[in-house]
Structure formats: structure tokens, C-alpha cells
Design an enzyme around this catalytic site. Structure first.
Site, PDB file in Angstrom:
ATOM      1  N   ARG A 385       0.733  -1.197  -0.058  1.00 57.35           N
ATOM      2  CA  ARG A 385      -0.020  -0.034  -0.136  1.00 57.35           C
ATOM      3  C   ARG A 385       0.872   1.363  -0.060  1.00 57.35           C
ATOM      4  O   ARG A 385       1.909   1.245   0.122  1.00 57.35           O
ATOM      5  CB  ARG A 385      -0.934   0.169   1.252  1.00 57.35           C
ATOM      6  N   ASN A 421       2.243  -5.969  -2.634  1.00 59.79           N
ATOM      7  CA  ASN A 421       0.898  -6.057  -2.091  1.00 59.79           C
ATOM      8  C   ASN A 421       0.006  -4.881  -2.415  1.00 59.79           C
ATOM      9  O   ASN A 421       0.155  -3.812  -1.560  1.00 59.79           O
ATOM     10  CB  ASN A 421       0.598  -6.639  -0.731  1.00 59.79           C
ATOM     11  N   GLU A 422      -1.155  -4.898  -3.265  1.00 64.43           N
ATOM     12  CA  GLU A 422      -1.889  -3.569  -3.098  1.00 64.43           C
ATOM     13  C   GLU A 422      -1.366  -2.446  -3.535  1.00 64.43           C
ATOM     14  O   GLU A 422      -1.564  -1.273  -2.930  1.00 64.43           O
ATOM     15  CB  GLU A 422      -2.979  -3.757  -1.962  1.00 64.43           C
ATOM     16  N   ASN A 423      -0.435  -2.455  -4.421  1.00 61.26           N
ATOM     17  CA  ASN A 423       0.370  -1.276  -4.847  1.00 61.26           C
ATOM     18  C   ASN A 423      -0.428  -0.276  -5.789  1.00 61.26           C
ATOM     19  O   ASN A 423       0.290   0.840  -5.903  1.00 61.26           O
ATOM     20  CB  ASN A 423       1.780  -1.831  -5.754  1.00 61.26           C
ATOM     21  N   ARG A 460      -0.220  -9.104  -5.603  1.00 63.75           N
ATOM     22  CA  ARG A 460      -1.526  -9.396  -5.708  1.00 63.75           C
ATOM     23  C   ARG A 460      -2.057  -7.819  -5.713  1.00 63.75           C
ATOM     24  O   ARG A 460      -1.573  -6.731  -4.812  1.00 63.75           O
ATOM     25  CB  ARG A 460      -2.091  -9.921  -4.374  1.00 63.75           C
TER      26      ARG A 460
END
Length: 816
Positions: A385, A421-423, A460
Site C-alpha cells: 500500500r 501487495n495492493e500497490n 496481488r
């Protein structure tokens, strides 16, 4: 017998560190949860009982997490800042001219290390291993008069950890997990001879037939000048028999030194069903000492078929996965080896053969357990994030990726290195530039393949980078954040077609342990379908936005079981599917969910934060395991409700071929199991119930194997109005722990079985509330489950008064 076999295998792999002379430094530590005025304030000798001994330190054991309790304290934000640890060590290195190291298995998030007043090392990054060489500092301190006069021949070691928020570090403070502080993994004192191996890389591979195995052995030595040494390399099979042995004398001990190659005909292959481990042993001998390092390896090959399934050793394997956070009730991130072992064995017994370690590299103990239990691994760095920071931020990401791959290179369980993850989640930086994120993702992807060409890369939920990595997982939360769970197969197949290699990680839903429902799917009536099943901005909020089960559902275990049941049923009809990983195995703490039924907890686990099993655990077991099992739904549902004589569904989760249900001694017939007969694979009975106690038993059969399960519950037909009063009672006491329960009653004293009001417990006296555990029965402020809530009290053999409060009602008290 199978469990005993696992435990035997585990004993073969634990405790293998970088040297023979290694000691875990667990005891005799003092802790300060704040900053000190300087290192002199930390180490200065002050007599006990001296009123000038400030600040005040407390005794702790390692591993230790700064946020062991405040991470789930309902009334405060968890502490993010500096903290100190100090001890005094007896250090006597037996090797002439040897090295003395402190080997950290992980500490968060920045670490500074001191010997007396000398700073000897620093590290940034909360999840990778690092060493600090204290050899010279120890030698220098031993020459000082205070060594004997004030420290009595011991070495003062002080360690500062710091998890202060910092936008130029990963992981982001926006992440859905706590960024913990402390020495929360094991710390080791290591003695090395002058010539020793820092890292031993053993690359084990097979061809697609599995009939030929190769091992490439490379060593990286600790810096040494003007010395050389012979190295003996042995390969042992799973029974400890020497398969091959070679003697080499490297020309130099600098850089990565290729030692030898082994070729093994018809090796025993590693797999989840048979996790066979070989051992590579390298022995370095000089006149000043012998150094031995061992590494476990496994022979296997794998493939993600283009637009097809996953193959292990050339056979299709459906990846049946879950996730893990480094988080546990009462200790935060500071899980002991025994806790980790118990957790991973529970996963294996649920039928797991794959795990994604989210969202950071985890303890070497976990990787060892995955190797020995047969659990394939996706491990990732904490670029999670927040967008993309500057040079310091990016440098840490590169460094952590390098550390992760090099430190966990030999584990046969690892098949995927995760880049992030969730970039696609902005917020930490004033700029959110997709092209810059893509460029950095390309850089990490290239670096990963340079360091380890044998594994795949993955991310992801970042659609604008999905073409960069080898394996991609989109966001699919059918029946929770978007859509209904019956859309799962259709949505998954649509996403599957968009990339070459697809793997679905993160699915499931929250459940408040102990909360059950007679009509769990009611919320689905207001949820729109055909609009995707991904998670979008704001979907995790309990307020506002479109109708969704995560906001409008009842958070019951009953609903989660139905959601899981449907997903697993469908997966049996998807031959193209590589696999999936439910999110997560265990409830965990998070700073971004203060309004959840247990504040600051993500409650999507199939076990609670203390590893107590929820009902959904058994749904997975009924699909994923072969050992016969049978479980009646509702072991934690003491009171059901409805009309007199109303038919109620009783479900049994089992992998047996057939089952017969008995209620109050009467048989309701035999049902055959059919995985496609939703719910409960056809093992469900509609039974008319009358008010009062119900005794339920199931007898399940699988061939000659017969097993049973039983529960009892009260059936309530009395109707209730809104909650009007509280009833507080003690329902048990054992080993000095009293269990207290509060019930919500209406004005006539009828239990309100659907009440979900907030309850606050308090205590005065000799005892202590067992709270801040992050569980429904271990929080002093918690939502009721079916009109009740439980808390436990450590009585300390004295007298206490406990209170229970709900806004708008009269507070009640009870003597203990």
C-alpha cells in the site's frame, strides 16, 4: 501416527543457525517503553531501590513485542516509537581470533545495537535477519576498569528498537496490519572461528521426469584476509545416510564461492504428501577451529501452465492455501517456537498445502516448518500500500528483497517471491504515479530473477502491473466486499483468462467467534450482483457506500461457513484452477479497524487470535483432508431460537461417505455425502424442534471407519423485545481463572439472542481482567455474540468486583 511423523521431522530442522556455538538470549532482559536520554542513561550503574533510578525498566523475556497488548487496547492507539532493551552477557569466545556476533532473526523496525556506550551496528527493516559483529567492541570494553569494578566481568549490551511512523520506510502505515516494534524474534549469541561461512546456497533441482536431481553448492564466507581452508561437502538423504561427499579447497574465500555440484539419480521427491528433505553439510577446518553449516533441501520441480493449472513434479496439484500474519494473543509478534509449531500443524491438519506469508518475510522457523510439513510458500516483501517513496524507500525495498531471497533460498517449500501487495493503493506520498510504480516493479522483478531464476514472481491486486510479474492475483471477494458468493466461479474464470498465470489469494470474510445466525444469508438480498467481486476504496468500512455483506451482514460464523462451503464446492469443478488461499488462517490485529466487533482486529480467520478453532475450520477440513472427520455445526452455539415445532437445519461437515443424525435419541436418517449438494455437501437435516434441551449426535462412516460427534443446545421459543437489562454471572472457575458471562435480557427477563450491543467490562480488587487479547472472550470492550459476552479474570486468590456496562442500561456488578 501422521502427526507424530511431522513432529519427528520438525526435530530435524529446528535450531540450525550459522554455527555450532549458538545460544538463544531469552532471559535476563530489561525493557523500557520509551526513549532514553542517551546511551549513558541506559548503561550507567544505578543501585536498585534508588529513587533516582529513572526511567523505570521492567523485566522481560525474548522474544518480546513492544505492542504485545496495546495493539488491541480498545481505548488507545498502539505505541509507535523508540524502546530499549538491555542485559549483561558473559562472553568468552572459545576460538582464538574468532568472531562474536549477535544474530537477530528479526526486530522492528529500526534497530541500534550498543556494547557499553559504543554503537556497534544498525539495521533498518523489521522482517529480515541481520548480524552485528561485536568482537572488537567486547575486546575494547574488557580493557576498561568498569568491566570488573562495576560490571563484574559481564558485557553490557543495549538495543534500541523503533517503529516510529516513517513515510520513507516500508511497510506503509496505511497497511491493514500493525507495524510492530521490539525484538520480536529470537536473538542469538554466536561464536565463530576465524574462517566461517556466512551463507550456504544449495540449489536443488530435478528435470521434469524427476529421475535426475542436481545440487549446486555455493558459499559466501565471512570476510577474511590471507587465509585459506579446505571444505568438506556432504549430501545426506532423509535417513541421514551420506549420498555423496567431496573435498575442495577454494582458491579464495571472497565473494560467492562455488564449492561443488552433486548429481543424484532417482532422488526422493519433495511434495506436500511426502516432504522428503535431504541435507547439505559444509565443514571448514583450520588450525584455529572447525565450522559446520547444514542446510535442508528438497528435490522437486513445478510449473504454472500457461492458462492452466499448477503442476508439482509434473502432476496437477490444486493449491489449497491460507495466509499467515506474525501475530498472536497476548504477545503480538513475539511468537515462541512452540506457538509457531502449533499454528502450522493446525494448518496442515486443516488440509493446507500452500501458504502466502503476508505481507513480509517471516521467521526462519516458519520456513523450516513449511519444508518439513509439506506446505508450499509464496513469500513477499512489505511493499504494501501507500504508493512509492523516494530513494531511501526504494533502497529498503531492494535490500529486503535481496535479504529475503538469500536468507530463504534453500527452502524447497518456496515457489514464489512476492514483489508487493495492493500497490494500487495511494495515500502515503503527494504523488501517485502509475508509470513510476510500474518501473520500480520491473526493477524488483528483474532483481528477483537475477538472484533466483528458479522461482516465480508475483503480486496481488495491482492491475496496472499484472503484466510485469510471472503470477498475478486480482482482488476477488465474492460475497464479502462485493457481489454474492455464488458469483465466485464466474468472476474467477473471467480474471483467469486475463493473465498467463493466475492464482487467487485473499478471499473469505469476517466472523465474530461465538456469533451464529438462524438466517445468515439475509444480507445477500440487498447486495447487487453482476458488478464485479473486487474490493474497492472504502469497502472495508462499516459505514456508508453500497450494500455489501462486509457492512450489512451479521458477521456470524454461520454465514462464513456458507461462503467457504460454496467456494470449496466450486473449486472441485474448476480443473483449470491453479489454486487459492483463504485470508487469513488466524484473526490478527490491525490499526485500521477500530470499529470491528473486537476493536482493532481483522476477524477473517478460521481460528481466533489464540488459535481457538472457529466453525469454518471444519468446513475446510471436510473438503481438504483424507483422515476421516465429522463435525456438527454449532459447538459454540448454546441457544438456538424459533417457533415451537419449527424445522431447523442441522449441518454436519464431514469427509465421510455417509452420516446418520440423531436428535434426542431419534434417528433422522442416513445422508450420502455429495460435494456439489450445497450446503454441507448434502449432510444436512431439517429437524422439528420443541422448546428445551436438545441432544444431537452424528455417526459418520467411511468404509470400515466409524466416528461420531455430539453437541447439546437449548431451543428457545420465547420471543424477546429490545434489551432492557444485564445479567452478570460466573459460569466457571479453574486454576485461579474465573469465567464471567454477561447476558442481555429484555424487560421480562427473556434472553435477546440476536443482540449485538457493545459491552464494557471493568474490575476492581485483587484480580486482573484477562483482556487485550484480541479475542471475543479476551477484550474488555466487545460486541455481544447472540446476546452474551464472556471475559476471564485472574483471581490471584483474592477478592474482586467485576462490572459489565452497556450504554443506556444499568451497570451490573458481581463479587468474585
Amino acid at each position: 501416527m501422521q502427526k507424530l511423523r511431522w513432529l519427528f521431522l520438525l526435530t530435524l530442522v529446528y535450531g540450525q543457525l550459522h554455527a555450532q556455538q549458538t545460544t538463544r538470549l531469552t532471559g535476563n532482559w530489561e525493557f523500557l517503553k520509551q526513549d532514553a536520554g542517551g546511551i549513558w542513561e541506559v548503561v550507567r550503574p544505578v543501585g536498585k531501590g534508588n529513587p533516582e533510578s529513572v526511567p523505570l525498566w521492567q523485566n522481560v523475556q525474548l522474544p518480546h513485542c513492544v505492542n504485545a497488548e496495546d495493539a488491541v487496547d480498545p481505548d488507545v492507539n498502539y505505541y509507535q516509537g523508540p524502546a530499549w532493551y538491555r542485559t549483561q552477557l558473559e562472553i568468552n569466545n572459545p576460538y582464538s581470533n574468532g568472531r562474536t556476533l549477535l544474530f537477530f532473526e528479526g526486530a522492528g523496525q529500526k534497530t541500534d545495537v550498543y556494547v557499553y556506550t559504543t554503537k556497534v551496528g544498525s539495521h533498518t527493516g523489521g522482517y529480515d535477519e541481520f548480524t552485528v559483529d561485536i568482537t572488537d567492541a567486547v575486546a575494547a570494553f574488557k580493557k576498561l576498569p568498569v568491566y570488573q569494578s562495576q560490571f563484574k566481568g559481564k558485557i553490557p549490551v543495549s538495543i534500541k528498537t523503533d517503529n516510529t511512523r516513517d513515510l520513507e520506510l516500508i511497510p506503509s502505515g496505511l497497511s491493514d496490519f500493525n507495524v510492530y516494534g521490539g525484538i520480536y524474534r529470537y536473538l542469538n549469541l554466536v561464536y565463530l572461528p576465524p574462517v566461517a561461512i556466512d551463507k550456504l546456497f544449495a540449489k536443488a533441482e530435478t528435470d521434469k521426469t524427476g529421475k535426475v536431481g542436481t545440487v549446486q553448492v555455493t558459499a559466501r564466507f565471512y570476510p577474511v584476509s590471507g587465509m585459506n581452508a579446505p571444505v568438506s561437502i556432504k549430501l545426506f538423504d532423509a535417513n541421514g545416510k551420506v549420498v555423496q561427499q567431496k573435498e575442495v579447497t577454494p582458491a579464495a574465500l571472497t565473494g560467492d564461492v562455488h564449492l561443488t555440484d552433486f548429481t543424484v539419480k532417482t532422488p526422493q521427491l519433495w511434495s506436500p504428501q511426502s516432504p522428503v528433505l535431504y541435507t547439505v553439510e559444509a565443514t571448514v577446518t583450520t588450525a584455529e577451529g572447525t565450522f559446520v553449516q547444514k542446510e535442508k533441501i528438497g528435490f522437486r520441480n513445478f510449473e504454472f501452465v500457461d492458462h492452466g493449472p499448477f503442476l508439482l513434479n509434473s502432476q496437477r496439484l490444486l493449491l489449497r492455501g491460507t495466509h499467515r500474519h506474525e501475530d498472536h494473543a497476548g504477545v503480538g509478534a513475539a511468537m515462541t517456537e512452540d506457538m509457531m509449531r502449533r499454528e502450522m500443524i493446525m494448518m496442515k491438519e486443516m488440509g493446507v498445502n500452500f501458504i502466502r506469508l503476508g505481507h513480509y518475510q517471516q521467521s526462519r522457523i516458519i520456513l523450516n516448518l513449511c519444508d518439513s510439513l509439506g506446505i508450499l510458500v509464496w513469500e513477499e516483501i512489505p511493499w504494501c500500500r501507500g504508493g512509492l517513496g523516494g530513494p531511501v524507500y526504494q533502497g529498503q525495498a531492494r535490500r529486503m528483497l535481496t535479504n529475503m531471497i538469500e536468507q530463504h533460498y534453500n527452502h524447497p517449500a518456496v515457489i514464489i517471491w512476492g514483489m508487493g501487495n495492493e500497490n494500487d493503493w495511494p495515500g502515503d506520498q503527494p504523488e501517485f504515479d502509475k508509470e513510476k510504480i510500474r518501473n520500480f516493479m520491473r526493477e524488483l522483478n528483474t532483481l528477483s530473477h537475477q538472484l533466483d531464476p528458479s522461482r516465480k514472481t508475483a503480486i496481488r491486486r495491482c492491475d496496472f502491473c499484472k503484466d510485469i510479474v510471472d503470477v498475478y492475483s486480482p482482488s476477488i471477494w465474492a460475497g464479502w466486499y462485493r457481489g454474492v458468493f455464488t458469483e465466485y466461479k464466474q468472476v474467477t474464470e473471467e480474471e483467469f483468462k486475463k493473465v498467463n498465470h493466475f492464482l487467487h489469494v485473499e478471499w473469505g470474510g469476517d466472523s465474530h467467534a461465538g456469533r451464529h445466525a438462524e438466517n445468515p444469508d439475509k444480507a445477500l438480498q440487498v447486495v447487487k450482483t453482476g458488478n464485479g467481486a473486487d474490493e474497492r476504496a472504502g469497502d472495508a468500512s462499516l459505514f456508508g457506500g453500497a450494500a455489501r455483506v462486509s457492512k450489512d451482514g451479521d458477521w456470524s460464523e454461520t454465514y462464513l461457513c456458507n461462503l467457504v462451503d460454496w467456494h470449496l464446492k466450486e473449486q472441485e469443478t474448476m480443473p483449470w484452477l491453479t489454486g487459492s488461499a483463504q485470508w487469513p488462517f488466524k484473526d490478527f490485529s490491525t490499526p485500521v479497524r477500530p470499529d470491528n466487533p473486537v476493536p482493532y482486529m481483522n476477524q477473517k480467520g478460521v481460528v481466533e487470535r489464540d488459535l481457538t478453532k472457529k466453525e469454518a475450520y471444519y468446513v475446510f477440513q471436510s473438503y481438504w483432508t483424507t483422515k476421516p472427520m465429522a463435525h456438527i455445526y454449532g459447538h459454540t452455539w448454546p441457544v438456538r431460537w424459533g417457533n415451537e415445532g419449527e424445522e431447523k437445519m442441522i449441518k454436519v461437515y464431514s469427509n465421510c461417505a455417509e452420516a446418520e443424525l440423531f436428535v434426542n435419541g431419534k434417528s433422522y436418517g442416513v445422508k450420502k455425502r455429495n460435494s456439489q449438494d450445497f450446503p454441507a455437501a448434502g449432510l444436512r437435516w431439517n429437524v422439528p424442534l420443541s422448546a428445551g434441551m436438545q441432544q444431537v449426535k452424528v455417526i459418520a462412516k467411511n468404509g470400515k471407519t466409524v466416528l461420531s460427534d455430539s453437541i447439546s443446545f437449548t431451543y428457545q421459543t420465547s420471543k424477546w423485545s429490545k434489551p432492557a437489562k444485564l445479567l452478570l454471572e460466573k459460569i466457571g472457575e479453574e486454576n485461579g481463572i474465573a469465567t464471567m458471562q454477561v447476558k442481555l435480557l429484555d424487560e421480562k427477563g427473556v434472553p435477546c439472542l440476536d443482540a449485538a450491543n457493545w459491552i464494557r467490562f471493568g474490575l476492581a480488587g485483587d484480580g486482573k481482567l484477562i483482556d487485550n487479547q484480541g479475542t471475543p472472550s479476551g477484550s474488555r470492550y466487545v460486541q455481544a455474540y447472540n446476546g452474551r459476552a464472556i471475559i476471564r479474570v485472574q483471581t490471584n486468590g483474592g477478592h474482586s468486583v467485576i462490572s459489565a456496562q452497556r450504554e443506556g442500561l444499568t451497570t451490573v456488578f458481581k463479587d468474585i
